[in-house]
Every structure is written in structure tokens, then in C-alpha cells.
Design an enzyme around this catalytic site. Structure first.
Site, PDB file in Angstrom:
ATOM      1  CG  ASP A  44      -1.838   1.194   1.270  1.00  0.00           C
ATOM      2  OD1 ASP A  44      -2.870   1.117   0.594  1.00  0.00           O
ATOM      3  OD2 ASP A  44      -1.524   2.208   1.935  1.00  0.00           O
ATOM      4  CE1 TYR A  49       0.337   7.788   2.636  1.00  0.00           C
ATOM      5  CE2 TYR A  49       0.861   5.541   2.051  1.00  0.00           C
ATOM      6  CZ  TYR A  49      -0.004   6.462   2.597  1.00  0.00           C
ATOM      7  OH  TYR A  49      -1.197   6.034   3.133  1.00  0.00           O
ATOM      8  CE  LYS A  78      -3.846   4.585   0.319  1.00  0.00           C
ATOM      9  NZ  LYS A  78      -2.495   4.514   0.891  1.00  0.00           N
ATOM     10  CG  HIS A 111      -4.814   9.586   0.309  1.00  0.00           C
ATOM     11  ND1 HIS A 111      -3.452   9.505   0.063  1.00  0.00           N
ATOM     12  CD2 HIS A 111      -4.971   9.156   1.583  1.00  0.00           C
ATOM     13  CE1 HIS A 111      -2.840   9.044   1.140  1.00  0.00           C
ATOM     14  NE2 HIS A 111      -3.734   8.835   2.079  1.00  0.00           N
TER      15      HIS A 111
HETATM   16  P1  NDP Z   1       0.691   1.059  11.898  1.00  0.00           P
HETATM   17  O1  NDP Z   1      -0.591   1.208  12.610  1.00  0.00           O
HETATM   18  O2  NDP Z   1       0.911  -0.129  11.036  1.00  0.00           O
HETATM   19  O3  NDP Z   1       1.897   1.198  12.950  1.00  0.00           O
HETATM   20  C1  NDP Z   1       3.216   1.396  12.529  1.00  0.00           C
HETATM   21  C2  NDP Z   1       4.078   1.734  13.734  1.00  0.00           C
HETATM   22  O4  NDP Z   1       4.122   0.620  14.610  1.00  0.00           O
HETATM   23  C3  NDP Z   1       5.501   2.048  13.362  1.00  0.00           C
HETATM   24  O5  NDP Z   1       5.964   2.987  14.301  1.00  0.00           O
HETATM   25  C4  NDP Z   1       6.202   0.711  13.528  1.00  0.00           C
HETATM   26  O6  NDP Z   1       7.558   0.909  13.858  1.00  0.00           O
HETATM   27  C5  NDP Z   1       5.456   0.135  14.699  1.00  0.00           C
HETATM   28  N1  NDP Z   1       5.363  -1.341  14.621  1.00  0.00           N
HETATM   29  C6  NDP Z   1       5.001  -2.068  13.547  1.00  0.00           C
HETATM   30  N2  NDP Z   1       4.982  -3.370  13.834  1.00  0.00           N
HETATM   31  C7  NDP Z   1       5.351  -3.494  15.129  1.00  0.00           C
HETATM   32  C8  NDP Z   1       5.531  -4.598  15.981  1.00  0.00           C
HETATM   33  N3  NDP Z   1       5.311  -5.852  15.564  1.00  0.00           N
HETATM   34  N4  NDP Z   1       5.929  -4.354  17.264  1.00  0.00           N
HETATM   35  C9  NDP Z   1       6.127  -3.085  17.697  1.00  0.00           C
HETATM   36  N5  NDP Z   1       5.987  -1.991  16.920  1.00  0.00           N
HETATM   37  C10 NDP Z   1       5.575  -2.196  15.637  1.00  0.00           C
HETATM   38  O7  NDP Z   1       0.994   2.380  11.079  1.00  0.00           O
HETATM   39  P2  NDP Z   1       0.579   3.359   9.967  1.00  0.00           P
HETATM   40  O8  NDP Z   1      -0.054   4.507  10.627  1.00  0.00           O
HETATM   41  O9  NDP Z   1       1.755   3.524   9.107  1.00  0.00           O
HETATM   42  O10 NDP Z   1      -0.581   2.638   9.112  1.00  0.00           O
HETATM   43  C11 NDP Z   1      -0.343   1.539   8.290  1.00  0.00           C
HETATM   44  C12 NDP Z   1      -0.505   1.877   6.823  1.00  0.00           C
HETATM   45  O11 NDP Z   1      -1.823   2.327   6.524  1.00  0.00           O
HETATM   46  C13 NDP Z   1       0.361   3.064   6.353  1.00  0.00           C
HETATM   47  O12 NDP Z   1       1.721   2.751   6.298  1.00  0.00           O
HETATM   48  C14 NDP Z   1      -0.293   3.390   5.041  1.00  0.00           C
HETATM   49  O13 NDP Z   1       0.084   2.462   4.042  1.00  0.00           O
HETATM   50  C15 NDP Z   1      -1.775   3.249   5.437  1.00  0.00           C
HETATM   51  N6  NDP Z   1      -2.343   4.558   5.869  1.00  0.00           N
HETATM   52  C16 NDP Z   1      -3.326   5.114   5.093  1.00  0.00           C
HETATM   53  C17 NDP Z   1      -3.918   6.302   5.435  1.00  0.00           C
HETATM   54  C18 NDP Z   1      -5.005   6.848   4.587  1.00  0.00           C
HETATM   55  O14 NDP Z   1      -5.419   8.009   4.799  1.00  0.00           O
HETATM   56  N7  NDP Z   1      -5.496   6.113   3.606  1.00  0.00           N
HETATM   57  C19 NDP Z   1      -3.508   7.053   6.643  1.00  0.00           C
HETATM   58  C20 NDP Z   1      -2.502   6.381   7.421  1.00  0.00           C
HETATM   59  C21 NDP Z   1      -1.961   5.178   7.041  1.00  0.00           C
HETATM   60  P3  NDP Z   1       8.803   0.596  12.862  1.00  0.00           P
HETATM   61  O15 NDP Z   1       8.375   0.961  11.470  1.00  0.00           O
HETATM   62  O16 NDP Z   1       9.871   1.466  13.389  1.00  0.00           O
HETATM   63  O17 NDP Z   1       9.099  -0.863  13.003  1.00  0.00           O
END
Ligand code: NDP
Length: 282
Positions: A44, A49, A78, A111
Site C-alpha cells: 500500500d 507518501y 492513491k 485518498h
Molecule cells: P501502523 O498502525 O501499522 O503502525 C506502525 C508503527 O508501529 C511504526 O511505528 C512501527 O515501527 C510500529 N510497529 C510495527 N509493527 C510493530 C511490531 N510488531 N511491534 C512493535 N511496533 C511495531 O501504522 P501506519 O499509521 O503507518 O498505518 C499503516 C498503513 O496504513 C500506512 O503505512 C499506510 O500504508 C496506510 N495509511 C493510510 C492512510 C489513509 O489516509 N489512507 C492514513 C494512514 C496510514 P517501525 O516501522 O519502526 O518498526
């Protein structure tokens, strides 16, 4: 449970890899490639981004190295808010596939909806964007079209057009389930995807979730991913950490019992981003 079928018959892998806050550069190429190696076949991204070039580069490298094929990969991007509208969406789409280096995408999303706070003609803007996406879909450049952050009142006009949205990608995690939107979409055969399935990390320290996860010998992140899946929602966990990338996909060997599902469902709101599609001014 590893795949879902969209309302136009297209099959989507049920866990996607999120790439927000992972901007273009070597780190983005490496982490997307790490995800493809770990077995994710659903990525995604989004124009806003600023990582479509790196996502494309990771995909090309993975194809060259025999890790995936283009046909086995489900790629989403998006159209960003300033590009809404008919002509500008056509242009934005072409710019996205050029940056990604692909001929087609599997899913293209609006988006955010144009909203009444920003535009008197918000509904027409969304329809114009949708018209461009419908044409690209019919031309075979996109395999499924959908929206993100749409509430039922934003969705209604699009549902009366020739091609109904296949997907609505919304914020969804324990403490923020947006059940009115999920119910509307599921009743209308629109697949819900969960953005921030871990609340961008905000829900991971919750002691109640930690206690439930411990009962299954799983992490809270795995619990959140599995919780979405068991509710028929496709989670898009993001991580740049190789061990977490693997961990977040390792969710198919346990099942959350119904009483634990209910406990999570009944949690009072917490950990949300606070973003509301009717209120945002971007
Ligand atoms: P998530 O809810 O997936 O959380 C990501 C965070 O959690 C990062 O800081 C990551 O750290 C940490 N993390 C991930 N896995 C673990 C684990 N197993 N243990 C501990 N910490 C963990 O984040 P997002 O807000 O990025 O949402 C996911 C995706 O959704 C986005 O990347 C994007 O593709 C989409 N999105 C879409 C939006 C929209 O408006 N359509 C808005 C927001 C997001 P680290 O990376 O340092 O490991």
C-alpha cells in the site's frame, strides 16, 4: 482467510504492507524488499507518501531476483487531495505509474473525500475524480477502484455510478473501529481496509491488549492484525524493522476467541489519530 475477493471478482491478499512515513531512499527500497521476501504480496503506497519511486524499485529488484512476479503482487496507490477532479486525476495517475515504473496498478483510491468544509461542490469533485478512475479502470490500467476515508454520506453518490467502489480504506484499530462506516460498507459489498491497524504504534502499550495477546503467545501487533482479519477487514501494518515485518504477517496460526473479540470491540475510544474526513482542511 489469506485472501479476499472484491466486488468485481479481483482477489486481494488479506494482509497488506503499509509504507506511510517511509520516504524515497535506500531505507524504503530495503524495507519494501524485506516485506516482499517475508511473503507480503500486497503493498500500500500513495502519491503523497513520496515513496512511489522506491516502492517501484523494490518491486523491480524482487521480480529480477525471482522473489515475486508482477502478477502475484497486489499494488495500491492513491490520488492525493490537490489532484482531485477529472483531468488532474488522469494526470496524477499517469505520474504515479511512471514513478512506480508499472503499466497498471491493482487498486487506485481517492485518498480523502472532498468535504463540505472545503468546497460547496464537494460531491461533484468526488464524482469527477471517480469518472477519471472509472475510465482508467475500463481501459485496464487499474484492476479495482475505491476510496479512502469516505463516510457513508461521501460514498452514496459514487454508488449510483457505473462502477461501485470496491474498497474503502479507513482508520481501524482497537479503540477506533468506526463501526458505522464498516457496517455500511460491509452491507454494500465494499471491502474495508484498515489503515493504522496498530494505531501507528499508539495502541501497542495498552495493558488490556497485552493481557489478551499473552493468552495466545502473540504480540499486541499480531493481535491487532488478527482482530481486523476476523472482522473481515484487511489490515495494512507498516514496519521498517525486519523482525516486525515478519512478525506482523505471522497471524494465521491462531484464532482470537469470541469473548476476547467482544472485549476488544467494547473498549472505549482510545489511540485514534483524531482525523475526521468532514473536518480535515488538507
Ligand atoms: P501502523 O498502525 O501499522 O503502525 C506502525 C508503527 O508501529 C511504526 O511505528 C512501527 O515501527 C510500529 N510497529 C510495527 N509493527 C510493530 C511490531 N510488531 N511491534 C512493535 N511496533 C511495531 O501504522 P501506519 O499509521 O503507518 O498505518 C499503516 C498503513 O496504513 C500506512 O503505512 C499506510 O500504508 C496506510 N495509511 C493510510 C492512510 C489513509 O489516509 N489512507 C492514513 C494512514 C496510514 P517501525 O516501522 O519502526 O518498526
Amino acid at each position: 482467510m489469506k485472501e479476499v475477493t472484491l466486488n468485481n471478482g479481483i482477489v486481494m491478499p488479506a494482509v497488506g504492507y503499509g509504507t506511510w512515513q517511509n520516504r524515497n531512499g535506500e531505507g524504503a527500497v530495503e524495507s519494501v524488499k524485506e516485506a516482499l521476501k517475508a511473503g507480503y504480496t500486497h503493498i500500500d503506497t500513495a502519491a503523497c507518501y513520496h515513496n512511489e519511486e522506491s516502492v517501484g524499485e523494490a518491486i523491480r529488484q524482487a521480480i529480477d531476483e525471482g522473489i515475486i512476479t508482477r502478477e502475484n503482487l497486489f499494488l495500491t496507490t492513491k490520488v492525493w487531495n490537490p489532484d482531485r477532479g477529472y483531468e488532474s486525476t488522469l494526470k496524477a495517475f499517469n505520474a504515479s505509474i511512471t514513478r512506480l515504473g508499472v503499466d497498471y496498478v491493482d487498486l487506485y483510491l481517492i485518498h480523502w473525500p472532498a468535504n463540505a468544509k472545503q468546497f460547496d461542490n464537494w460531491e461533484q469533485i468526488n464524482l469527477d475524480t471517480w469518472k477519471a478512475m472509472t475510465e482508467l479502470y475500463k481501459a485496464g490500467k487499474i484492476r479495482a477502484i475505491g476510496v479512502s476515508n469516505f463516510k457513508p454520506h461521501h460514498l452514496k453518490a459514487l454508488m449510483e455510478t457505473e462502477v461501485k467502489p470496491a474498497v474503502n480504506q479507513i482508520e481501524y484499530h482497537p479503540g477506533n473501529l468506526q463501526e458505522d462506516i464498516v457496517t455500511f460498507c460491509q452491507d454494500n459489498d465494499i471491502l474495508v481496509e484498515a489503515w493504522s491497524p496498530l494505531g501507528t504504534g499508539r495502541v501497542l502499550g495498552d495493558e488490556r491488549l497485552q493481557a489478551i495477546a499473552a493468552r495466545y503467545n502473540k504480540s499486541v501487533a499480531q493481535l491487532c492484525v488478527r482482530f481486523a482479519l476476523q472482522n473481515g477487514v484487511v489490515p495494512l501494518p507498516k514496519s521498517v524493522t525486519p523482525s516486525r515485518i515478519v512478525e506482523n504477517l505471522n497471524v494465521f496460526d491462531f484464532e482470537i476467541a469470541e469473548d476476547d473479540m467482544a472485549d476488544i470491540r467494547n473498549m472505549a475510544p482510545f489511540g485514534g489519530s483524531g482525523l475526521d474526513a468532514d473536518e480535515v482542511d488538507f
